[in-house]
Scaffold this motif. Sequence first.
Motif, mmCIF file in Angstrom:
data_model
loop_
_atom_site.group_PDB
_atom_site.id
_atom_site.type_symbol
_atom_site.label_atom_id
_atom_site.label_comp_id
_atom_site.label_asym_id
_atom_site.label_seq_id
_atom_site.Cartn_x
_atom_site.Cartn_y
_atom_site.Cartn_z
ATOM 1 N N ASN A 1 -0.174 18.410 6.360
ATOM 2 C CA ASN A 1 -1.015 19.605 6.239
ATOM 3 C C ASN A 1 -1.845 19.864 7.490
ATOM 4 O OD1 ASN A 1 -0.327 20.894 3.928
ATOM 5 N ND2 ASN A 1 -1.928 20.011 2.664
ATOM 6 N N ALA A 2 -2.219 18.800 8.185
ATOM 7 C CA ALA A 2 -3.016 18.996 9.395
ATOM 8 C C ALA A 2 -2.208 19.702 10.482
ATOM 9 C CB ALA A 2 -3.536 17.655 9.904
ATOM 10 N N GLU A 3 -0.884 19.544 10.439
ATOM 11 C CA GLU A 3 -0.028 20.136 11.458
ATOM 12 C C GLU A 3 0.433 21.556 11.119
ATOM 13 O OE1 GLU A 3 -0.116 15.824 12.198
ATOM 14 O OE2 GLU A 3 0.159 17.028 10.407
ATOM 15 N N ASP B 1 11.051 -1.200 3.383
ATOM 16 C CA ASP B 1 12.389 -0.621 3.219
ATOM 17 C C ASP B 1 12.360 0.778 2.609
ATOM 18 O OD1 ASP B 1 13.452 -3.024 4.173
ATOM 19 O OD2 ASP B 1 13.505 -3.900 2.163
ATOM 20 N N LEU B 2 11.175 1.280 2.277
ATOM 21 C CA LEU B 2 11.061 2.613 1.676
ATOM 22 C C LEU B 2 10.613 3.610 2.741
ATOM 23 C CD1 LEU B 2 9.253 1.831 -1.716
ATOM 24 C CD2 LEU B 2 11.660 2.471 -1.393
ATOM 25 N N PRO B 3 11.480 4.502 3.174
ATOM 26 C CA PRO B 3 11.082 5.463 4.206
ATOM 27 C C PRO B 3 9.952 6.358 3.727
ATOM 28 C CG PRO B 3 13.229 6.030 3.278
ATOM 29 C CD PRO B 3 12.874 4.696 2.732
ATOM 30 N N VAL B 4 9.095 6.746 4.644
ATOM 31 C CA VAL B 4 8.019 7.679 4.316
ATOM 32 C C VAL B 4 8.643 9.033 3.990
ATOM 33 C CG1 VAL B 4 5.992 8.913 5.188
ATOM 34 C CG2 VAL B 4 6.341 6.496 5.762
ATOM 35 N N GLN B 5 8.311 9.550 2.810
ATOM 36 C CA GLN B 5 8.827 10.859 2.416
ATOM 37 C C GLN B 5 7.919 11.958 2.959
ATOM 38 O OE1 GLN B 5 10.317 11.656 -1.535
ATOM 39 N NE2 GLN B 5 10.180 9.496 -2.081
ATOM 40 N N GLN B 6 8.518 13.104 3.260
ATOM 41 C CA GLN B 6 7.755 14.248 3.729
ATOM 42 C C GLN B 6 7.791 15.358 2.689
ATOM 43 O OE1 GLN B 6 8.168 15.352 7.941
ATOM 44 N NE2 GLN B 6 9.542 13.617 8.206
ATOM 45 N N ALA B 7 6.709 16.110 2.620
ATOM 46 C CA ALA B 7 6.620 17.194 1.649
ATOM 47 C C ALA B 7 7.758 18.192 1.859
ATOM 48 C CB ALA B 7 5.281 17.900 1.787
ATOM 49 N N THR B 8 8.292 18.690 0.758
ATOM 50 C CA THR B 8 9.369 19.689 0.830
ATOM 51 C C THR B 8 8.995 20.984 0.125
ATOM 52 O OG1 THR B 8 10.397 18.754 -1.166
ATOM 53 C CG2 THR B 8 11.179 17.924 0.969
ATOM 54 N N VAL C 1 0.859 -1.182 0.000
ATOM 55 C CA VAL C 1 0.000 0.000 0.000
ATOM 56 C C VAL C 1 0.897 1.235 0.000
ATOM 57 C CG1 VAL C 1 -1.721 1.344 1.258
ATOM 58 C CG2 VAL C 1 -1.874 -1.166 1.230
ATOM 59 N N VAL C 2 0.659 2.139 -0.964
ATOM 60 C CA VAL C 2 1.410 3.394 -1.046
ATOM 61 C C VAL C 2 0.413 4.537 -0.880
ATOM 62 C CG1 VAL C 2 2.886 4.871 -2.456
ATOM 63 C CG2 VAL C 2 3.160 2.380 -2.557
ATOM 64 N N PHE C 3 0.556 5.302 0.189
ATOM 65 C CA PHE C 3 -0.389 6.371 0.494
ATOM 66 C C PHE C 3 0.241 7.738 0.263
ATOM 67 C CE2 PHE C 3 1.933 5.546 4.469
ATOM 68 C CZ PHE C 3 2.346 6.828 4.790
ATOM 69 N N SER C 4 -0.591 8.763 0.230
ATOM 70 C CA SER C 4 -0.145 10.118 0.550
ATOM 71 C C SER C 4 -1.164 10.654 1.530
ATOM 72 C CB SER C 4 -0.010 11.012 -0.690
ATOM 73 O OG SER C 4 -1.217 11.171 -1.369
ATOM 74 N N SER C 5 -0.671 11.110 2.682
ATOM 75 C CA SER C 5 -1.531 11.444 3.811
ATOM 76 C C SER C 5 -1.324 12.889 4.230
ATOM 77 C CB SER C 5 -1.222 10.514 4.988
ATOM 78 O OG SER C 5 -1.796 10.992 6.173
ATOM 79 N N GLY C 6 -2.387 13.476 4.800
ATOM 80 C CA GLY C 6 -2.315 14.857 5.230
ATOM 81 C C GLY C 6 -1.871 15.042 6.666
ATOM 82 N N THR C 7 -1.511 13.956 7.347
ATOM 83 C CA THR C 7 -1.073 14.077 8.736
ATOM 84 C C THR C 7 -0.040 12.995 9.043
ATOM 85 O OG1 THR C 7 -1.854 14.323 11.024
ATOM 86 C CG2 THR C 7 -2.882 12.592 9.704
ATOM 87 N N ASP C 8 0.407 12.951 10.276
ATOM 88 C CA ASP C 8 1.458 12.031 10.697
ATOM 89 C C ASP C 8 0.998 10.577 10.531
ATOM 90 O OD1 ASP C 8 3.427 10.597 11.927
ATOM 91 O OD2 ASP C 8 3.197 11.516 13.902
ATOM 92 N N PRO C 9 1.613 9.804 9.624
ATOM 93 C CA PRO C 9 1.180 8.426 9.400
ATOM 94 C C PRO C 9 1.491 7.491 10.566
ATOM 95 C CG PRO C 9 3.141 8.902 8.112
ATOM 96 C CD PRO C 9 2.706 10.200 8.714
ATOM 97 N N VAL C 10 2.437 7.873 11.410
ATOM 98 C CA VAL C 10 2.726 7.056 12.602
ATOM 99 C C VAL C 10 1.562 7.189 13.585
ATOM 100 C CG1 VAL C 10 4.282 6.681 14.545
ATOM 101 C CG2 VAL C 10 5.217 7.272 12.301
#
Length: 329
Positions: free
Chosen positions: A147-149, A291-298, A116-125
């Motif tokens: 974005n929520a933060e 093995d793929l780290p969650v990327q954060q918006a830049t 599953v590959v998501f893009s989420s508007g808040t902390d996925p942890v």
Amino acid sequence: MRRRRFIGLVGGAAASATLWPLAARAQQDLPVIGLLHAGSREENAKRLASFQKGLADAGFVEGQNVTIEYRWASGRNDDLPAMAADLVRRRVSVITTPGSTAAAVVASAATTTIPVVFSSGTDPVALGLVTSLRRPGGNVTGITSLNAELAAKRLGLLRELVPKAARYFALVKPTSELAAPFVRDLLGAAASLDITVDVLNADTADQIDAAFAGIPKSPGNVMVFGPEGFFYIHRARIADLALRGGLSTMFDVRDYVDAGGLASYGSDYLDLMELTGNYVARVLKGAKPADLPVQQATKFEFVINRKTARALGIEIPPTVLATADDVID
């Protein structure tokens, strides 16, 4: 019928019968992406194009070497579990939820084996999608906009835009996964700025109308919106209601401003969609989500609609205009 023509027809039919199964098998052999989303295809056309671009840049073109099974809930989030279950039954190669946190939560609960590959508007942890940003550890990874933060940043910008604001309001969808982190950050920021924010709730289109109807009409009132796909579907309606009610508005993505809202601050969603498409491609090539780290918006953007500001009687300070990434006239 002449014998030669009859044989030709039979031969042609036999050849077609041979070719069709081959074509069908070739189509079936393509990897299949299951795309699950809480919104509609029409409302997300630009975002979908960016997602497909991210795929294509990594070597996957829909209809050529990859198939996409689309499942759009069109605002009916209760339909998402059945849609996710259907994709799991079809044994798609990967499930992706670009720009839909609600769909991400449902997809991650639907399978522990399909990537599953998501893009989420808040902390996925915090959402329980992954155990760690650096090493997700399971079958789920993706991109987070956080974005929520960013509620504190939006509140500060809105205060600069309307320094003499009379009352502050916020609109959230209380059943959304994004509501709690947004409200927490917003109220914390409001306290530090000595601002009181009235939080209003809306789970349906009728409740959006009711929320606006309950706000006293005044040019000094302002409203911050929680990041929520449900509101995105109704963005034109929301912009119109705000303008008619004399409300200065702040959103998380520029699409609201394009629709007539006053301003937005948040991650560049088209960039996020490209990143999501690229991550899906990496999984299709054999990378494991664990093995793929969650990327954060830049990439982030601050957008102002000067036409709306004029209609509201707002004189935008030059210092604020100078910091805007885009100004819509």
